[in-house]
Design a protein around this motif. Sequence first.
Motif, PDB file in Angstrom:
ATOM      1  N   GLU A   1     -28.788  84.905 -15.314  1.00  0.00           N
ATOM      2  CA  GLU A   1     -27.304  85.221 -15.488  1.00  0.00           C
ATOM      3  C   GLU A   1     -26.585  84.476 -14.600  1.00  0.00           C
ATOM      4  O   GLU A   1     -26.887  84.235 -13.321  1.00  0.00           O
ATOM      5  CB  GLU A   1     -27.171  86.648 -15.157  1.00  0.00           C
ATOM      6  CG  GLU A   1     -25.870  87.146 -15.627  1.00  0.00           C
ATOM      7  CD  GLU A   1     -25.399  88.521 -15.312  1.00  0.00           C
ATOM      8  OE1 GLU A   1     -23.948  89.105 -15.296  1.00  0.00           O
ATOM      9  OE2 GLU A   1     -26.324  89.474 -14.869  1.00  0.00           O
ATOM     10  N   GLN A   2     -25.541  83.814 -15.132  1.00  0.00           N
ATOM     11  CA  GLN A   2     -24.496  83.126 -14.174  1.00  0.00           C
ATOM     12  C   GLN A   2     -23.685  84.233 -13.451  1.00  0.00           C
ATOM     13  O   GLN A   2     -22.770  84.418 -13.994  1.00  0.00           O
ATOM     14  CB  GLN A   2     -23.713  82.096 -15.215  1.00  0.00           C
ATOM     15  CG  GLN A   2     -22.916  80.920 -14.268  1.00  0.00           C
ATOM     16  CD  GLN A   2     -23.828  79.948 -13.844  1.00  0.00           C
ATOM     17  OE1 GLN A   2     -24.570  79.506 -14.117  1.00  0.00           O
ATOM     18  NE2 GLN A   2     -23.304  79.550 -12.420  1.00  0.00           N
ATOM     19  N   VAL A   3     -23.955  84.424 -12.258  1.00  0.00           N
ATOM     20  CA  VAL A   3     -23.402  85.513 -11.661  1.00  0.00           C
ATOM     21  C   VAL A   3     -22.217  85.010 -10.678  1.00  0.00           C
ATOM     22  O   VAL A   3     -21.225  85.708 -10.527  1.00  0.00           O
ATOM     23  CB  VAL A   3     -24.109  86.595 -10.902  1.00  0.00           C
ATOM     24  CG1 VAL A   3     -24.915  87.332 -12.052  1.00  0.00           C
ATOM     25  CG2 VAL A   3     -25.217  85.656 -10.202  1.00  0.00           C
ATOM     26  N   ILE A   4     -22.248  83.915 -10.237  1.00  0.00           N
ATOM     27  CA  ILE A   4     -21.151  83.121  -9.672  1.00  0.00           C
ATOM     28  C   ILE A   4     -20.803  81.796 -10.339  1.00  0.00           C
ATOM     29  O   ILE A   4     -21.741  81.304 -10.597  1.00  0.00           O
ATOM     30  CB  ILE A   4     -21.524  82.946  -8.198  1.00  0.00           C
ATOM     31  CG1 ILE A   4     -21.990  84.202  -7.334  1.00  0.00           C
ATOM     32  CG2 ILE A   4     -20.486  82.202  -7.339  1.00  0.00           C
ATOM     33  CD1 ILE A   4     -22.694  84.007  -6.051  1.00  0.00           C
ATOM     34  N   LYS A   5     -19.500  81.737 -10.404  1.00  0.00           N
ATOM     35  CA  LYS A   5     -18.960  80.470 -11.032  1.00  0.00           C
ATOM     36  C   LYS A   5     -19.634  79.132 -10.332  1.00  0.00           C
ATOM     37  O   LYS A   5     -19.627  79.060  -8.873  1.00  0.00           O
ATOM     38  CB  LYS A   5     -17.751  80.063 -10.991  1.00  0.00           C
ATOM     39  CG  LYS A   5     -16.813  80.878 -11.968  1.00  0.00           C
ATOM     40  CD  LYS A   5     -15.386  80.487 -12.437  1.00  0.00           C
ATOM     41  CE  LYS A   5     -14.764  81.449 -13.054  1.00  0.00           C
ATOM     42  NZ  LYS A   5     -13.769  82.406 -12.516  1.00  0.00           N
ATOM     43  N   SER A   6     -20.152  78.275 -10.923  1.00  0.00           N
ATOM     44  CA  SER A   6     -20.855  76.971 -10.233  1.00  0.00           C
ATOM     45  C   SER A   6     -19.920  76.272  -9.219  1.00  0.00           C
ATOM     46  O   SER A   6     -20.128  75.971  -8.237  1.00  0.00           O
ATOM     47  CB  SER A   6     -21.650  76.199 -11.118  1.00  0.00           C
ATOM     48  OG  SER A   6     -20.766  75.409 -12.079  1.00  0.00           O
TER      49      SER A   6
ATOM     50  N   SER B   1     -25.422  93.707  -6.943  1.00  0.00           N
ATOM     51  CA  SER B   1     -26.700  93.963  -7.442  1.00  0.00           C
ATOM     52  C   SER B   1     -26.956  93.038  -8.529  1.00  0.00           C
ATOM     53  O   SER B   1     -28.224  92.579  -8.724  1.00  0.00           O
ATOM     54  CB  SER B   1     -26.534  95.447  -8.252  1.00  0.00           C
ATOM     55  OG  SER B   1     -26.276  96.546  -7.165  1.00  0.00           O
ATOM     56  N   LYS B   2     -25.883  92.523  -9.129  1.00  0.00           N
ATOM     57  CA  LYS B   2     -26.265  91.286 -10.160  1.00  0.00           C
ATOM     58  C   LYS B   2     -26.583  90.037  -9.631  1.00  0.00           C
ATOM     59  O   LYS B   2     -27.504  89.615 -10.083  1.00  0.00           O
ATOM     60  CB  LYS B   2     -24.859  91.025 -10.926  1.00  0.00           C
ATOM     61  CG  LYS B   2     -24.628  91.931 -12.073  1.00  0.00           C
ATOM     62  CD  LYS B   2     -23.760  91.241 -13.294  1.00  0.00           C
ATOM     63  CE  LYS B   2     -22.236  91.257 -12.765  1.00  0.00           C
ATOM     64  NZ  LYS B   2     -21.411  90.813 -13.681  1.00  0.00           N
ATOM     65  N   VAL B   3     -26.053  89.982  -8.338  1.00  0.00           N
ATOM     66  CA  VAL B   3     -26.612  88.686  -7.550  1.00  0.00           C
ATOM     67  C   VAL B   3     -28.059  89.012  -6.967  1.00  0.00           C
ATOM     68  O   VAL B   3     -28.974  88.103  -7.093  1.00  0.00           O
ATOM     69  CB  VAL B   3     -25.787  88.136  -6.270  1.00  0.00           C
ATOM     70  CG1 VAL B   3     -26.079  87.190  -5.384  1.00  0.00           C
ATOM     71  CG2 VAL B   3     -24.065  88.169  -6.688  1.00  0.00           C
ATOM     72  N   ALA B   4     -28.600  90.095  -6.656  1.00  0.00           N
ATOM     73  CA  ALA B   4     -29.715  90.618  -6.179  1.00  0.00           C
ATOM     74  C   ALA B   4     -30.822  90.384  -7.459  1.00  0.00           C
ATOM     75  O   ALA B   4     -31.899  90.318  -7.415  1.00  0.00           O
ATOM     76  CB  ALA B   4     -29.941  91.826  -5.400  1.00  0.00           C
ATOM     77  N   GLY B   5     -30.316  90.870  -8.708  1.00  0.00           N
ATOM     78  CA  GLY B   5     -31.050  90.841  -9.753  1.00  0.00           C
ATOM     79  C   GLY B   5     -31.705  92.208  -9.795  1.00  0.00           C
ATOM     80  O   GLY B   5     -32.529  92.335 -10.761  1.00  0.00           O
ATOM     81  N   GLU B   6     -31.148  93.173  -8.949  1.00  0.00           N
ATOM     82  CA  GLU B   6     -31.771  94.681  -9.209  1.00  0.00           C
ATOM     83  C   GLU B   6     -30.728  95.479  -8.587  1.00  0.00           C
ATOM     84  O   GLU B   6     -29.729  95.034  -7.937  1.00  0.00           O
ATOM     85  CB  GLU B   6     -32.961  94.714  -8.752  1.00  0.00           C
ATOM     86  CG  GLU B   6     -33.198  94.342  -7.226  1.00  0.00           C
ATOM     87  CD  GLU B   6     -34.749  94.063  -6.753  1.00  0.00           C
ATOM     88  OE1 GLU B   6     -35.390  95.248  -6.673  1.00  0.00           O
ATOM     89  OE2 GLU B   6     -35.411  92.985  -6.458  1.00  0.00           O
TER      90      GLU B   6
END
Length: 351
Positions: A258-263, A179-184
């Motif tokens: 939001e930085q959801v996955i480490k670069s 959900s954080k990756v999708a932004g919803e």
Amino acid sequence: MSRVSIRFGKLVIVTYFLATACIVPTFAQTKRSPVAPSRERVEAIVREAYDKFRSDTSGKNADYIPYLAQVDSRLFGVAVVTTDNQVFELGDVKYSFSIQSISKVYTLAMAMEELGPDKVFDRIGLEPTGRAFNSVLAVVDMPSHTGNALVNAGAIATTSLISGQNEDEKWNKLLNFYSKVAGEKLSLIDEVYQSEAATNAGNKALAMLLAKYERIYADPFESVDIYTKQCSVGVTATQLARMGAVLANNGQNPATGEQVIKSGDVPYILATMMMAGLYDGSGGWAWHVGLPAKSGVGGGIVAIVPGKGAIAVFAPRLDEAGNSVKAQKVIHFVANKLDYNLYSPSSVGLK
Ligand code: DON
């Protein structure tokens, strides 16, 4: 003396404005590749692809999961989300379909978040199997047994790496992460889960075979159940494109910031997608399209264009390898016209 300081003051002011004028566009460009095509061009090409392939009826719905056999095979949605969060949508982009194997990409990201890339590589590996996504023979034959995080066996093993006190905690952790990756907020399509849970003896067999080789890291049946739930998460084409845009944007969600996955984890994820995202169709895909992508038997494919954005297509009819036929055609067309192929010098502006 005072004239000098006034002049100096003016110089400072002029310099400040010049610098600001330069800094603003430069900063904006760091969000998006300087060779990204214009909004108008992307829109025109995506529309051309949509019209060109709209009436293509090749392939057929997945039917080994009963729910998927009865999804309307005429559904067709295309969405693009850029790294500066521009959104283009065409067709059935509000329809929520099951994410299926595309979830494997984000479970891999979560596993790396918890364990770091080295341990994940050690426990799962990354070699193409050259066989079907649910192959038992690949588990027997491959030295790693797991193969990679995107075939069913390797994906179930990756899910088994997620930590938690119990099944619910692990599952909720994954769903919240997606959900954080999708932004919803995303949720489970219960009918898909029930349909798949009733017919997934093959995945249970893969998990038990991994247990024989000591290549699964939690209870095998619990891991299959969480995996089945993750595959049953509903997404729209637009949500999927945004999940892809996070990978194009160095792990940062372009909508929420939001930085959801480490670069640092992103290159490993994209490498995995390039090697195995379309299973035994991955070599042909790399040859013709040259973009990391992932398919799901629900009919979705998302392709990542680093620094530029992601394109997601939903069309339920699949080819023999389990990849949406229309989605492949649309993405191939768009990538070709917009110079997206990562192996082509034109993708970085060299003509
Ligand atoms: O485990 C399965 O077979 C499905 N839940 C996922 C397979 C899948 O999506 C393969 N993709 N193209």
